[in-house]
Write a protein that holds these residues in place. Structure first.
Motif, short mmCIF file in Angstrom:
data_model
loop_
_atom_site.label_atom_id
_atom_site.label_comp_id
_atom_site.label_asym_id
_atom_site.label_seq_id
_atom_site.Cartn_x
_atom_site.Cartn_y
_atom_site.Cartn_z
N ALA A 1 0.82 -1.21 0.00
CA ALA A 1 0.00 0.00 0.00
C ALA A 1 0.86 1.26 0.00
N ALA A 2 0.50 2.19 -0.86
CA ALA A 2 1.20 3.47 -0.90
C ALA A 2 0.62 4.43 0.12
N THR A 3 -0.68 4.35 0.36
CA THR A 3 -1.36 5.22 1.32
C THR A 3 -2.34 4.38 2.15
N PRO A 4 -2.79 4.89 3.30
CA PRO A 4 -3.79 4.15 4.09
C PRO A 4 -5.03 3.78 3.28
N LYS A 5 -5.42 4.66 2.36
CA LYS A 5 -6.61 4.41 1.54
C LYS A 5 -6.44 3.18 0.67
N ASP A 6 -5.19 2.89 0.28
CA ASP A 6 -4.93 1.75 -0.61
C ASP A 6 -5.08 0.40 0.09
N ARG A 7 -5.01 0.40 1.41
CA ARG A 7 -4.99 -0.89 2.12
C ARG A 7 -6.20 -1.77 1.79
N ARG A 8 -7.39 -1.22 1.94
CA ARG A 8 -8.60 -2.02 1.71
C ARG A 8 -8.78 -2.39 0.24
N GLU A 9 -8.33 -1.50 -0.66
CA GLU A 9 -8.44 -1.80 -2.08
C GLU A 9 -7.50 -2.93 -2.48
N ILE A 10 -6.27 -2.88 -1.98
CA ILE A 10 -5.32 -3.95 -2.27
C ILE A 10 -5.77 -5.26 -1.63
N ASN B 1 -11.93 -6.60 6.25
CA ASN B 1 -13.01 -5.83 5.61
C ASN B 1 -12.51 -5.25 4.28
N PRO B 2 -12.15 -6.12 3.33
CA PRO B 2 -11.61 -5.62 2.06
C PRO B 2 -12.67 -4.93 1.22
N ASN B 3 -12.24 -4.03 0.36
CA ASN B 3 -13.18 -3.41 -0.58
C ASN B 3 -13.73 -4.45 -1.54
N LYS B 4 -15.00 -4.31 -1.89
CA LYS B 4 -15.57 -5.13 -2.96
C LYS B 4 -15.22 -4.45 -4.27
N THR B 5 -14.10 -4.84 -4.81
CA THR B 5 -13.55 -4.15 -5.97
C THR B 5 -13.62 -5.01 -7.22
N LYS B 6 -13.63 -4.37 -8.37
CA LYS B 6 -13.63 -5.09 -9.64
C LYS B 6 -12.22 -5.39 -10.11
N TYR B 7 -11.22 -4.82 -9.42
CA TYR B 7 -9.84 -4.94 -9.89
C TYR B 7 -9.19 -6.26 -9.48
N VAL B 8 -8.31 -6.72 -10.36
CA VAL B 8 -7.57 -7.96 -10.11
C VAL B 8 -6.06 -7.70 -10.18
N TYR B 9 -5.67 -6.55 -10.71
CA TYR B 9 -4.25 -6.22 -10.86
C TYR B 9 -3.97 -4.82 -10.34
N PHE B 10 -2.73 -4.62 -9.89
CA PHE B 10 -2.30 -3.27 -9.53
C PHE B 10 -0.80 -3.15 -9.75
N PHE B 11 -0.38 -1.93 -10.02
CA PHE B 11 1.05 -1.66 -10.20
C PHE B 11 1.40 -0.42 -9.37
N ALA B 12 2.49 -0.52 -8.64
CA ALA B 12 2.92 0.58 -7.78
C ALA B 12 3.98 1.42 -8.47
N ARG B 13 3.72 2.71 -8.54
CA ARG B 13 4.73 3.65 -9.03
C ARG B 13 5.56 4.15 -7.85
N PRO B 14 6.81 4.50 -8.07
CA PRO B 14 7.68 4.94 -6.96
C PRO B 14 7.31 6.33 -6.47
N PRO B 15 7.80 6.71 -5.29
CA PRO B 15 7.56 8.06 -4.78
C PRO B 15 8.06 9.11 -5.77
N SER B 16 7.35 10.24 -5.81
CA SER B 16 7.72 11.32 -6.72
C SER B 16 7.26 12.63 -6.10
N ASP B 17 7.58 13.74 -6.77
CA ASP B 17 7.13 15.04 -6.27
C ASP B 17 5.61 15.12 -6.25
N THR B 18 4.98 14.52 -7.26
CA THR B 18 3.52 14.54 -7.34
C THR B 18 2.88 13.60 -6.33
N HIS B 19 3.50 12.43 -6.16
CA HIS B 19 2.98 11.42 -5.22
C HIS B 19 4.12 11.00 -4.28
#
Length: 301
Positions: free
Chosen positions: A172-181, A249-267
């Motif tokens: 997870a990159a952020t707390p919000k990502d935890r349930r989605e992942i 309590n995972p998110n009920k998501t449609k996604y099956v794949y994810f890719f993590a981008r590295p830290p940057s000025d934007t993120h």
């Protein structure tokens, strides 16, 4: 202990109170505002702890041992020997309901990996390794007790919950990502797919890199979720309460794949890109994997 900060500030000014002494105090919720004010004026501070240990979220047992050693008089090899001692592990299994023989499976690197709760601890000098470790286990036991019903309903053991939770923690990159992942991992398990999480590969190889090679993917570690199906043999890092709750309590998501981008000025903490199909996911891999090459190179510099 102070119900309203603004009112308290006005109250202090109204009473013309001053000369508060900086320090660490022992206060209680039973104290009135006047009692708190008087305590802060006396300067009778709580004795500072002799030993302070901070275990961050998502670090491996080797790093945990390093942090405990640096904060105490114990050498790393002494701590590691205790944490891998069969009699000590059996004693902990006997003491803590959350611990089972799952932690002793052949192939598990550290029986208590994932069970030392990430937090800041303060100890008086003279504490043994066992006492320090048990204090950390106590905190994880609280998480287990609070969520025992949810764990049972999940169909997973607590060991499996922590194993998945540690993967969520590392991905997870952020707390919000935890349930989605966590939702993505659930989809993969439900679909009979391998979890294919790079941090499990790195844990098995002992490498600390974001660039996974084909040789890494072929390593025979039981933690390697590219080679072995299902939840890995054990946790790969410390696990926060939030990551445990994300798995339960995972998110009920449609996604099956994810890719993590590295830290940057934007993120600054990185960015997770979610996709439904393998083709879409591969486009992200091709497009953004060079960012990791640049990121690793910049760290070396």
């Amino acid at each position: 202990m102070i119900a309203n900060e603004t009112i308290f500030r006005y109250y202090v000014r109204y009473k013309n109170e001053s000369s508060f002494q900086a320090g660490t105090y022992t206060l209680s919720q039973a104290m009135s505002p006047d009692e708190i004010i008087n305590e802060l004026k006396t300067g009778t501070v709580m004795k500072a702890a002799d030993v302070k240990i901070t275990l961050p979220e998502g670090i491996t047992m080797d790093r945990q041992i390093d942090l405990i050693a640096k904060a105490t008089k114990f050498k790393e090899e002494t701590i590691r020997k205790e944490l891998t001692d069969a009699m000590f592990i059996d004693a902990m299994i006997e003491k803590y309901p959350m611990l089972t023989d799952e932690v002793k499976k052949n192939g598990v690197l550290y029986a208590l990996e994932g069970y030392l709760f990430p937090a800041t601890y303060e100890f008086d000098k003279g504490k043994s390794i066992d006492q320090i470790v048990e204090t950390m286990l106590d905190e994880t036991e609280k998480v287990y007790d609070e969520n025992e019903d949810a764990i049972r309903k999940s169909g997973m053991t607590f060991h499996e919950v922590l194993s998945l939770g540690s993967m969520v923690e590392r991905e997870a990159a952020t707390p919000k990502d935890r349930r989605e992942i966590a939702g993505v991992f659930k989809n993969r398990l439900d679909d009979g797919m391998k979890l294919q999480s790079d941090p499990t590969v790195w844990y098995g190889t002992g490498e600390n890199t974001a660039l996974t090679t084909l040789k890494d993917l072929e390593n025979n570690s039981k933690y390697n979720t590219y080679k072995y199906e299902g939840i890995p043999i054990g946790p790969i890092s410390t696990v926060s309460k939030d990551s445990v709750l994300a798995v339960l309590n995972p998110n009920k998501t449609k996604y099956v794949y994810f890719f993590a981008r590295p830290p940057s000025d934007t993120h600054p903490r990185g960015q997770i890109l979610y996709e439904e199909t393998y083709e879409e996911h591969q486009r992200n891999v091709v497009k953004y994997k060079p960012e990791w090459v640049e990121y690793e190179a910049s760290k070396e510099q």
